[in-house]
Motif scaffolding. Structure first.
Motif, mmCIF file in Angstrom:
data_model
loop_
_atom_site.group_PDB
_atom_site.id
_atom_site.type_symbol
_atom_site.label_atom_id
_atom_site.label_comp_id
_atom_site.label_asym_id
_atom_site.label_seq_id
_atom_site.Cartn_x
_atom_site.Cartn_y
_atom_site.Cartn_z
ATOM 1 N N THR A 160 5.788 -9.775 -24.788
ATOM 2 C CA THR A 160 6.973 -10.176 -25.560
ATOM 3 C C THR A 160 8.117 -10.618 -24.662
ATOM 4 O OG1 THR A 160 7.911 -7.951 -25.539
ATOM 5 C CG2 THR A 160 6.438 -8.522 -27.390
ATOM 6 N N GLY A 161 8.030 -10.299 -23.378
ATOM 7 C CA GLY A 161 9.108 -10.611 -22.456
ATOM 8 C C GLY A 161 10.169 -9.521 -22.392
ATOM 9 N N ALA A 162 9.980 -8.432 -23.123
ATOM 10 C CA ALA A 162 10.929 -7.324 -23.060
ATOM 11 C C ALA A 162 11.053 -6.826 -21.616
ATOM 12 C CB ALA A 162 10.490 -6.184 -23.976
ATOM 13 N N LEU A 163 9.953 -6.828 -20.912
ATOM 14 C CA LEU A 163 9.950 -6.569 -19.466
ATOM 15 C C LEU A 163 9.314 -7.788 -18.816
ATOM 16 C CD1 LEU A 163 8.652 -2.878 -19.341
ATOM 17 C CD2 LEU A 163 11.005 -3.657 -19.062
ATOM 18 N N LYS A 164 9.996 -8.320 -17.833
ATOM 19 C CA LYS A 164 9.452 -9.475 -17.126
ATOM 20 C C LYS A 164 9.600 -9.214 -15.634
ATOM 21 C CE LYS A 164 9.602 -14.466 -16.928
ATOM 22 N NZ LYS A 164 8.443 -14.962 -17.612
ATOM 23 N N ALA A 165 8.471 -8.895 -15.015
ATOM 24 C CA ALA A 165 8.445 -8.572 -13.586
ATOM 25 C C ALA A 165 9.466 -7.481 -13.249
ATOM 26 C CB ALA A 165 8.654 -9.821 -12.745
ATOM 27 N N TYR A 166 9.566 -6.467 -14.118
ATOM 28 C CA TYR A 166 10.520 -5.378 -13.889
ATOM 29 C C TYR A 166 9.978 -4.467 -12.789
ATOM 30 C CZ TYR A 166 14.471 -2.453 -14.882
ATOM 31 O OH TYR A 166 15.657 -1.791 -14.776
ATOM 32 N N PRO A 167 10.789 -4.161 -11.766
ATOM 33 C CA PRO A 167 10.282 -3.446 -10.596
ATOM 34 C C PRO A 167 9.979 -1.966 -10.853
ATOM 35 C CG PRO A 167 12.650 -3.751 -10.418
ATOM 36 C CD PRO A 167 12.210 -4.496 -11.652
ATOM 37 N N TYR A 168 8.995 -1.483 -10.128
ATOM 38 C CA TYR A 168 8.722 -0.061 -10.046
ATOM 39 C C TYR A 168 7.973 0.218 -8.759
ATOM 40 C CZ TYR A 168 3.682 0.038 -11.107
ATOM 41 O OH TYR A 168 2.323 -0.093 -11.050
ATOM 42 N N GLY A 169 8.000 1.466 -8.352
ATOM 43 C CA GLY A 169 7.314 1.862 -7.130
ATOM 44 C C GLY A 169 7.521 3.337 -6.881
ATOM 45 N N PHE A 170 7.174 3.765 -5.689
ATOM 46 C CA PHE A 170 7.256 5.180 -5.339
ATOM 47 C C PHE A 170 8.677 5.714 -5.512
ATOM 48 C CE2 PHE A 170 7.902 8.738 -2.473
ATOM 49 C CZ PHE A 170 6.803 9.535 -2.761
ATOM 50 N N ALA A 171 9.658 4.976 -5.017
ATOM 51 C CA ALA A 171 11.046 5.460 -5.045
ATOM 52 C C ALA A 171 11.570 5.612 -6.468
ATOM 53 C CB ALA A 171 11.956 4.530 -4.244
ATOM 54 N N SER A 172 11.227 4.674 -7.356
ATOM 55 C CA SER A 172 11.724 4.787 -8.730
ATOM 56 C C SER A 172 10.951 5.829 -9.529
ATOM 57 C CB SER A 172 11.676 3.429 -9.440
ATOM 58 O OG SER A 172 10.360 2.955 -9.566
ATOM 59 N N ARG A 173 9.804 6.239 -9.028
ATOM 60 C CA ARG A 173 9.023 7.262 -9.724
ATOM 61 C C ARG A 173 9.301 8.663 -9.200
ATOM 62 N NH1 ARG A 173 2.511 7.182 -10.925
ATOM 63 N NH2 ARG A 173 2.663 8.425 -12.828
ATOM 64 N N PHE A 174 9.444 8.793 -7.888
ATOM 65 C CA PHE A 174 9.522 10.132 -7.299
ATOM 66 C C PHE A 174 10.834 10.435 -6.575
ATOM 67 C CE2 PHE A 174 4.923 9.175 -7.389
ATOM 68 C CZ PHE A 174 4.510 10.212 -8.202
ATOM 69 N N GLU A 175 11.651 9.430 -6.296
ATOM 70 C CA GLU A 175 12.846 9.661 -5.488
ATOM 71 C C GLU A 175 14.146 9.318 -6.204
ATOM 72 O OE1 GLU A 175 12.046 7.409 -1.933
ATOM 73 O OE2 GLU A 175 10.802 9.016 -1.104
ATOM 74 N N SER A 231 0.827 -1.193 0.000
ATOM 75 C CA SER A 231 0.000 0.000 0.000
ATOM 76 C C SER A 231 0.869 1.254 0.000
ATOM 77 C CB SER A 231 -0.894 -0.020 1.243
ATOM 78 O OG SER A 231 -1.713 1.111 1.281
ATOM 79 N N GLY A 232 0.460 2.226 -0.782
ATOM 80 C CA GLY A 232 1.108 3.541 -0.772
ATOM 81 C C GLY A 232 2.584 3.521 -1.115
ATOM 82 N N LYS A 233 3.350 4.348 -0.387
ATOM 83 C CA LYS A 233 4.768 4.555 -0.680
ATOM 84 C C LYS A 233 5.636 3.316 -0.465
ATOM 85 C CE LYS A 233 4.838 9.510 0.249
ATOM 86 N NZ LYS A 233 5.449 10.586 1.028
ATOM 87 N N THR A 234 5.182 2.378 0.341
ATOM 88 C CA THR A 234 5.998 1.193 0.605
ATOM 89 C C THR A 234 5.674 0.032 -0.337
ATOM 90 O OG1 THR A 234 4.447 0.391 2.272
ATOM 91 C CG2 THR A 234 6.279 1.797 3.034
ATOM 92 N N ALA A 235 4.664 0.185 -1.146
ATOM 93 C CA ALA A 235 4.279 -0.881 -2.072
ATOM 94 C C ALA A 235 5.316 -1.019 -3.185
ATOM 95 C CB ALA A 235 2.914 -0.573 -2.675
ATOM 96 N N VAL A 236 5.325 -2.196 -3.798
ATOM 97 C CA VAL A 236 6.206 -2.432 -4.940
ATOM 98 C C VAL A 236 5.395 -3.060 -6.056
ATOM 99 C CG1 VAL A 236 8.350 -2.608 -3.634
ATOM 100 C CG2 VAL A 236 6.962 -4.644 -4.001
ATOM 101 N N GLY A 237 5.769 -2.717 -7.268
ATOM 102 C CA GLY A 237 5.088 -3.268 -8.430
ATOM 103 C C GLY A 237 6.081 -3.943 -9.345
ATOM 104 N N ALA A 238 5.540 -4.739 -10.264
ATOM 105 C CA ALA A 238 6.347 -5.406 -11.272
ATOM 106 C C ALA A 238 5.617 -5.309 -12.604
ATOM 107 C CB ALA A 238 6.576 -6.862 -10.895
ATOM 108 N N ILE A 239 6.325 -4.828 -13.613
ATOM 109 C CA ILE A 239 5.764 -4.613 -14.939
ATOM 110 C C ILE A 239 6.245 -5.733 -15.859
ATOM 111 C CG2 ILE A 239 5.660 -3.026 -16.903
ATOM 112 C CD1 ILE A 239 6.620 -0.817 -14.860
ATOM 113 N N SER A 240 5.318 -6.304 -16.628
ATOM 114 C CA SER A 240 5.673 -7.344 -17.590
ATOM 115 C C SER A 240 4.999 -7.047 -18.929
ATOM 116 C CB SER A 240 5.215 -8.720 -17.099
ATOM 117 O OG SER A 240 5.860 -9.052 -15.888
ATOM 118 N N THR A 241 5.637 -7.505 -20.006
ATOM 119 C CA THR A 241 5.051 -7.368 -21.338
ATOM 120 C C THR A 241 4.943 -8.752 -21.960
ATOM 121 O OG1 THR A 241 7.216 -7.009 -22.347
ATOM 122 C CG2 THR A 241 5.978 -5.048 -21.681
#
Length: 149
Positions: free
Chosen positions: A25-40, A13-23
């Motif tokens: 084609t496999g170009a992205l496979k569970a690639y991380p993102y979250g508050f820190a990679s977006r805003f910090e 939840s919120g700022k401590t949550a973590v996400g993983a992006i996949s496509t």
């Protein structure tokens, strides 16, 4: 018609949550993102604006290359960057500017024709059309000299 698929898994939840992006084609496979990679400025993950910029740069570059070919000139190489500006607006955020910066080597083209084709590619690429609500999309296009004999 073509349909491409991307997916996200989000935990927490919120700022401590973590996400993983996949496509698909496999170009992205569970690639991380979250508050820190977006805003910090945490470089261990990606963010939606970076991905949007990559998609827009790729779409524009392909549109430019095809437009040059249609005009009877060949692209040797094209390098495009996209800078996507995320700005605080009220309680949320808005993408208020995208700057495309392209340098290309194109044989047998005038500066004027080069700029006309680049402007049309920016206007007509599907991502530019999809991003029509962005108040400012600018293009800086530089024609590199073709030094091949």
């Amino acid at each position: 018609m073509s349909e491409k698929i991307a997916s996200v898994h989000w935990e927490g939840s919120g700022k401590t949550a973590v996400g993983a992006i996949s496509t698909e084609t496999g170009a992205l496979k569970a690639y991380p993102y979250g508050f820190a990679s977006r805003f910090e400025d945490d470089r261990r993950g990606s963010n939606p604006e970076e991905l949007l910029g990559a998609a827009h740069a790729a779409c524009f570059t392909m549109a430019f290359s095809f437009a040059c070919e249609k005009a009877g000139v060949k692209t040797t190489d094209i390098d495009t960057k996209a800078s996507v500006s995320l700005t605080k607006q009220g309680e949320g955020f808005v993408i208020d500017r995208i700057a495309l910066i392209m340098e290309a080597t194109v044989a047998g083209i005038s500066e004027e024709q080069f700029q006309e084709i680049a402007a049309a590619a920016k206007r007509d690429c599907p991502l530019s059309k999809a991003l029509a609500s962005v108040p400012e999309i600018v293009l800086t296009a530089t024609l590199r000299l073709d030094t091949t004999p």
